[in-house]
Design a protein around this motif. Structure first.
Motif, mmCIF file in Angstrom:
data_model
loop_
_atom_site.group_PDB
_atom_site.id
_atom_site.type_symbol
_atom_site.label_atom_id
_atom_site.label_comp_id
_atom_site.label_asym_id
_atom_site.label_seq_id
_atom_site.Cartn_x
_atom_site.Cartn_y
_atom_site.Cartn_z
ATOM 1 N N GLY A 47 0.802 -1.014 0.100
ATOM 2 C CA GLY A 47 -0.001 -0.302 0.070
ATOM 3 C C GLY A 47 0.993 1.410 0.072
ATOM 4 O O GLY A 47 0.048 2.693 -0.310
ATOM 5 N N ALA A 48 1.751 0.997 -0.167
ATOM 6 C CA ALA A 48 2.466 2.651 0.035
ATOM 7 C C ALA A 48 2.875 2.999 -0.660
ATOM 8 O O ALA A 48 2.655 2.523 -2.145
ATOM 9 C CB ALA A 48 4.278 1.858 0.748
ATOM 10 N N THR A 49 2.773 4.449 -1.110
ATOM 11 C CA THR A 49 3.458 4.928 -2.595
ATOM 12 C C THR A 49 4.653 5.679 -2.618
ATOM 13 O O THR A 49 5.103 5.782 -1.613
ATOM 14 C CB THR A 49 2.205 5.713 -2.425
ATOM 15 O OG1 THR A 49 2.591 7.150 -1.043
ATOM 16 C CG2 THR A 49 0.764 5.538 -2.597
ATOM 17 N N GLY A 50 4.867 6.127 -3.996
ATOM 18 C CA GLY A 50 6.077 7.142 -3.757
ATOM 19 C C GLY A 50 6.189 7.809 -5.487
ATOM 20 O O GLY A 50 5.342 7.230 -6.400
ATOM 21 N N THR A 51 7.319 8.258 -5.685
ATOM 22 C CA THR A 51 7.189 8.529 -7.075
ATOM 23 C C THR A 51 9.012 8.141 -8.047
ATOM 24 O O THR A 51 9.972 8.057 -6.590
ATOM 25 C CB THR A 51 7.429 10.408 -6.426
ATOM 26 O OG1 THR A 51 6.344 10.298 -6.338
ATOM 27 C CG2 THR A 51 7.909 10.752 -8.473
ATOM 28 N N LEU A 52 8.590 8.383 -8.689
ATOM 29 C CA LEU A 52 10.081 7.664 -9.833
ATOM 30 C C LEU A 52 10.921 8.431 -10.725
ATOM 31 O O LEU A 52 9.454 8.853 -11.343
ATOM 32 C CB LEU A 52 10.633 6.453 -9.891
ATOM 33 C CG LEU A 52 9.658 5.874 -10.726
ATOM 34 C CD1 LEU A 52 9.816 5.527 -12.199
ATOM 35 C CD2 LEU A 52 9.536 4.374 -10.086
ATOM 36 N N LYS A 53 11.872 8.341 -11.032
ATOM 37 C CA LYS A 53 12.106 9.357 -11.934
ATOM 38 C C LYS A 53 12.811 8.830 -13.034
ATOM 39 O O LYS A 53 13.519 8.399 -13.040
ATOM 40 C CB LYS A 53 13.450 10.801 -11.738
ATOM 41 C CG LYS A 53 13.263 11.488 -13.153
ATOM 42 C CD LYS A 53 12.266 12.170 -13.672
ATOM 43 C CE LYS A 53 13.352 13.637 -14.615
ATOM 44 N NZ LYS A 53 13.854 13.019 -15.783
ATOM 45 N N PRO A 54 12.093 8.244 -13.913
ATOM 46 C CA PRO A 54 12.957 6.842 -15.425
ATOM 47 C C PRO A 54 13.973 8.575 -15.997
ATOM 48 O O PRO A 54 13.877 9.357 -16.154
ATOM 49 C CB PRO A 54 12.077 6.913 -16.026
ATOM 50 C CG PRO A 54 10.582 6.790 -15.506
ATOM 51 C CD PRO A 54 10.897 8.160 -14.707
ATOM 52 N N ARG A 55 14.770 7.795 -16.438
ATOM 53 C CA ARG A 55 16.034 8.800 -17.080
ATOM 54 C C ARG A 55 15.193 9.331 -18.235
ATOM 55 O O ARG A 55 15.131 8.080 -18.615
ATOM 56 C CB ARG A 55 17.049 7.462 -17.279
ATOM 57 C CG ARG A 55 18.183 7.712 -16.185
ATOM 58 C CD ARG A 55 19.346 7.197 -16.456
ATOM 59 N NE ARG A 55 20.246 6.868 -15.483
ATOM 60 C CZ ARG A 55 20.742 7.083 -14.575
ATOM 61 N NH1 ARG A 55 20.345 8.722 -14.273
ATOM 62 N NH2 ARG A 55 21.057 6.918 -13.172
ATOM 63 N N GLY A 56 15.178 10.699 -19.033
ATOM 64 C CA GLY A 56 14.753 11.028 -20.033
ATOM 65 C C GLY A 56 12.755 10.875 -20.011
ATOM 66 O O GLY A 56 12.726 11.456 -21.202
ATOM 67 N N GLY A 57 12.483 10.946 -18.914
ATOM 68 C CA GLY A 57 11.114 10.278 -18.662
ATOM 69 C C GLY A 57 10.583 11.266 -17.328
ATOM 70 O O GLY A 57 11.774 11.877 -16.774
ATOM 71 N N PRO A 58 9.614 11.788 -17.640
ATOM 72 C CA PRO A 58 8.567 12.703 -16.362
ATOM 73 C C PRO A 58 8.578 11.421 -15.053
ATOM 74 O O PRO A 58 8.628 10.393 -15.132
ATOM 75 C CB PRO A 58 7.520 12.776 -17.186
ATOM 76 C CG PRO A 58 7.200 11.550 -18.462
ATOM 77 C CD PRO A 58 8.025 11.322 -19.089
ATOM 78 N N LYS A 59 8.195 11.960 -13.781
ATOM 79 C CA LYS A 59 8.253 11.859 -12.688
ATOM 80 C C LYS A 59 6.844 10.708 -12.311
ATOM 81 O O LYS A 59 5.874 11.334 -13.548
ATOM 82 C CB LYS A 59 8.104 12.892 -11.123
ATOM 83 C CG LYS A 59 9.230 13.940 -10.982
ATOM 84 C CD LYS A 59 8.991 14.263 -9.754
ATOM 85 C CE LYS A 59 8.378 15.487 -10.388
ATOM 86 N NZ LYS A 59 8.200 16.906 -9.289
ATOM 87 N N VAL A 60 6.883 10.023 -12.069
ATOM 88 C CA VAL A 60 5.529 8.532 -11.845
ATOM 89 C C VAL A 60 5.296 8.915 -10.377
ATOM 90 O O VAL A 60 6.205 7.835 -9.677
ATOM 91 C CB VAL A 60 6.070 7.581 -13.425
ATOM 92 C CG1 VAL A 60 5.346 6.252 -13.156
ATOM 93 C CG2 VAL A 60 6.106 7.942 -14.825
ATOM 94 N N ALA A 61 3.988 8.345 -10.164
ATOM 95 C CA ALA A 61 4.003 7.944 -9.209
ATOM 96 C C ALA A 61 3.719 6.329 -9.185
ATOM 97 O O ALA A 61 3.369 5.760 -9.942
ATOM 98 C CB ALA A 61 1.937 9.047 -8.407
ATOM 99 N N PHE A 62 4.030 6.063 -8.261
ATOM 100 C CA PHE A 62 3.539 3.967 -7.606
ATOM 101 C C PHE A 62 3.543 3.923 -6.664
ATOM 102 O O PHE A 62 3.405 4.230 -5.802
ATOM 103 C CB PHE A 62 4.667 3.798 -8.027
ATOM 104 C CG PHE A 62 5.995 3.722 -7.269
ATOM 105 C CD1 PHE A 62 6.271 3.207 -6.001
ATOM 106 C CD2 PHE A 62 6.694 4.568 -7.214
ATOM 107 C CE1 PHE A 62 7.203 3.166 -5.650
ATOM 108 C CE2 PHE A 62 7.823 4.953 -6.754
ATOM 109 C CZ PHE A 62 7.793 4.038 -5.171
ATOM 110 N N THR A 63 2.308 2.078 -6.634
ATOM 111 C CA THR A 63 1.898 1.870 -5.252
ATOM 112 C C THR A 63 2.701 0.992 -5.457
ATOM 113 O O THR A 63 2.661 0.156 -5.973
ATOM 114 C CB THR A 63 0.739 2.156 -5.165
ATOM 115 O OG1 THR A 63 0.019 3.146 -5.651
ATOM 116 C CG2 THR A 63 0.016 1.183 -4.210
ATOM 117 N N VAL A 64 2.958 0.084 -3.978
ATOM 118 C CA VAL A 64 3.555 -0.720 -3.934
ATOM 119 C C VAL A 64 1.924 -1.595 -3.769
ATOM 120 O O VAL A 64 1.337 -1.876 -2.931
ATOM 121 C CB VAL A 64 4.196 -0.795 -2.412
ATOM 122 C CG1 VAL A 64 4.734 -2.302 -2.156
ATOM 123 C CG2 VAL A 64 5.330 -0.155 -2.861
#
Length: 149
Positions: A47-64
């Protein structure tokens, strides 16, 4: 659902070493070449959430979405689609782990995201899993047979 890629690894590291690497998301760029940074909004739990930044891409929200002793599944929310990384792990008799990772897309804009992300994920998934294996093994406690001289 469209499966983009799968990867497999047999490692001398115990499952706990992999879960420790997955939980320490700030270090993901050390073994995941396509990731610039990752921030988890709290503890590494289902249920944890976070944000990641792929190289060359926009920030993306994610959920476990799933986290137990056999799996770690994270889902990134893209515009019109969901990108799922499904990590499965099993202990090996005598020590070590068997891992598999599959990456899938769902949603109405799946074809668009497949065209944008598909090749990059297919090209990097096994390489990144191999690098994760090396990272987990570098911090893994030695097995008893490795302590003998």
């Amino acid at each position: 659902m469209t499966t983009i890629a799968t990867a497999h690894l047999t490692s001398a590291a115990a499952p706990a070493a992999f879960f420790a690497r997955w939980a320490d998301m700030a270090t993901w760029p050390e073994w995941n070449a396509d990731t610039e940074w990752v921030v988890l909004d709290g503890p590494f739990t289902q249920g944890a959430t976070g944000t990641l930044k792929p190289r060359g891409g926009p920030k993306v929200a994610f959920t476990v979405e799933l986290l137990d002793e056999h799996a770690f599944v994270d889902v990134s929310r893209l515009v019109g689609a969901r990108l799922t990384f499904d990590h499965r792990i099993a202990p090996r008799a005598g020590g070590g782990s068997d891992l598999s990772v599959s990456v899938a897309l769902t949603g109405p804009l799946r074809p668009l995201w497949m065209a944008i992300l598909g090749k990059g994920i297919r090209d990097s998934l096994q390489r990144d899993l191999d690098a994760l294996g090396r990272a987990a093994e570098s911090n893994a406690p030695m097995r008893p047979e490795q302590n003998r001289h």
